[in-house]
Design a protein around this motif. Structure first.
Motif, short mmCIF file in Angstrom:
data_model
loop_
_atom_site.label_atom_id
_atom_site.label_comp_id
_atom_site.label_asym_id
_atom_site.label_seq_id
_atom_site.Cartn_x
_atom_site.Cartn_y
_atom_site.Cartn_z
N GLU A 27 13.00 -22.07 -22.89
CA GLU A 27 12.85 -23.19 -23.81
C GLU A 27 12.78 -22.65 -25.23
O GLU A 27 12.04 -21.71 -25.52
CB GLU A 27 11.59 -23.98 -23.48
CG GLU A 27 11.41 -25.23 -24.34
CD GLU A 27 10.20 -26.06 -23.92
OE1 GLU A 27 10.01 -27.16 -24.46
OE2 GLU A 27 9.43 -25.59 -23.05
N THR A 67 12.14 -23.69 -29.20
CA THR A 67 11.59 -24.72 -30.07
C THR A 67 11.62 -24.25 -31.52
O THR A 67 11.10 -23.17 -31.85
CB THR A 67 10.13 -25.04 -29.68
OG1 THR A 67 10.09 -25.40 -28.30
CG2 THR A 67 9.58 -26.19 -30.52
N GLN A 91 10.50 -24.04 -35.29
CA GLN A 91 9.19 -24.19 -35.92
C GLN A 91 9.21 -24.15 -37.45
O GLN A 91 8.24 -24.53 -38.09
CB GLN A 91 8.24 -23.11 -35.40
CG GLN A 91 7.95 -23.24 -33.91
CD GLN A 91 6.85 -22.29 -33.47
OE1 GLN A 91 6.94 -21.09 -33.70
NE2 GLN A 91 5.81 -22.84 -32.86
N ASN A 131 14.29 -28.90 -30.00
CA ASN A 131 13.70 -28.39 -28.76
C ASN A 131 14.76 -28.45 -27.66
O ASN A 131 15.33 -29.52 -27.40
CB ASN A 131 12.46 -29.20 -28.37
CG ASN A 131 11.86 -28.72 -27.06
OD1 ASN A 131 12.17 -29.25 -25.99
ND2 ASN A 131 11.00 -27.72 -27.12
N LYS A 173 15.84 -26.89 -23.62
CA LYS A 173 15.46 -26.15 -22.42
C LYS A 173 16.66 -26.04 -21.51
O LYS A 173 17.38 -27.02 -21.29
CB LYS A 173 14.31 -26.87 -21.71
CG LYS A 173 13.68 -26.07 -20.57
CD LYS A 173 12.44 -26.79 -20.05
CE LYS A 173 11.73 -25.95 -19.00
NZ LYS A 173 10.48 -26.61 -18.52
N VAL A 195 11.28 -19.59 -34.45
CA VAL A 195 11.31 -20.29 -33.16
C VAL A 195 10.19 -19.81 -32.24
O VAL A 195 9.64 -18.72 -32.42
CB VAL A 195 12.68 -20.07 -32.43
CG1 VAL A 195 13.83 -20.65 -33.23
CG2 VAL A 195 12.91 -18.59 -32.12
#
Length: 264
Positions: free
Chosen positions: A40, A42, A44, A229, A231, A260
């Protein structure tokens, strides 16, 4: 497990297959070990690779101010024929430009989809070819500075493309080409200033093998700006791309400077 940090281009190690590493400030990931596993990603935030400030990335991992001022992203990077350090002429920082431009450069042919022409520093062989996702590559000529490699590349652009078709590369749609014969043909198009460096003796073709379980039939590019995001199950790594089982591909180079979190 969780990893956090600023994305920079994957580090590579020549092997069969090539080994890939995502390196962060306090940790690193060997991506070969993550094949067939869920990961995953994400988004940031941002961190400029040049000044380190948390400013929005403009291009190549740099914020706007750094992109417009740093010698590391001068026009001669993308267009080697614009190099002027051999003439003692400064673009942004002559000391930096002499250090980078006045060293051996290789003009090469690489097969990543069709045959493409390219230039890289001698110290970047075979890293440059790996980053482009080439399945084969061969040097045409090595010259003492970036300018000579650049004018040779310009002379050969009438015969060869200079950009990788990234979708074909990722789908492993590659033409069958005899690079030895192509190299000899390319030698006939070299400008006069470069011909003295060309040899009829063929160097070895470099074969490159990537850690890919299955190539996608269709590809969809992941943008962290649009999808912060994501996955998916990792099915391969090629060039500077992560390939996922659902056909999503993620170009690490495009998102250099993005902070990330990666969960495995």
């Amino acid at each position: 497990m969780t990893y956090e940090g600023v994305l920079t281009k994957m580090q590579t190690e020549l092997g069969n297959p090539i080994q890939y590493y995502l390196v962060f400030e306090n940790s690193f990931l060997n991506l070969n070990q993550l094949l067939d596993k869920e990961m995953e990603i994400t988004f940031q935030g941002y961190q400029c690779l040049n000044c380190g400030k948390k400013k929005k990335i403009f291009r190549q991992g740099f914020c706007y101010d750094c992109f417009m001022s740093s010698p590391a992203v001068g026009d001669w990077i993308m267009k080697p024929e614009l190099s002027t350090a051999h003439l003692d002429i400064e673009d942004r920082d002559l000391t930096y430009e002499k250090r980078v431009q006045l060293q051996p450069h290789v003009l090469y042919l690489a097969l990543s989809s069709e045959v493409k022409i390219g230039v890289t520093r001698g110290t970047q062989v075979p890293t440059r070819w790996i980053d482009q996702g080439a399945s084969q590559a061969i040097p045409i000529v090595e010259v003492p500075n970036r300018y000579l490699a650049g004018i040779a590349e310009v002379a050969l652009k009438n015969q060869y493309i200079d950009k990788t078709n990234w979708q074909k590369m990722l789908k492993n749609e590659i033409l069958k080409v005899d690079l030895i014969q192509e190299r000899l043909k390319a030698g006939t198009y070299l400008p006069q200033e470069v011909k003295e460096y060309f040899s009829d003796q063929d160097p070895n073709i470099v074969e490159l093998h990537y850690p890919v379980l299955a190539y996608p039939k269709k590809v969809t590019s992941l943008s962290l700006d649009k999808i912060p995001n994501f996955k998916g199950k990792l099915s391969g790594v090629k060039g500077q791309y992560l390939l996922f089982q659902d056909g999503t591909v993620f170009n690490i180079r495009t998102f250099e400077g993005y902070v990330v979190k990666i969960q495995i």
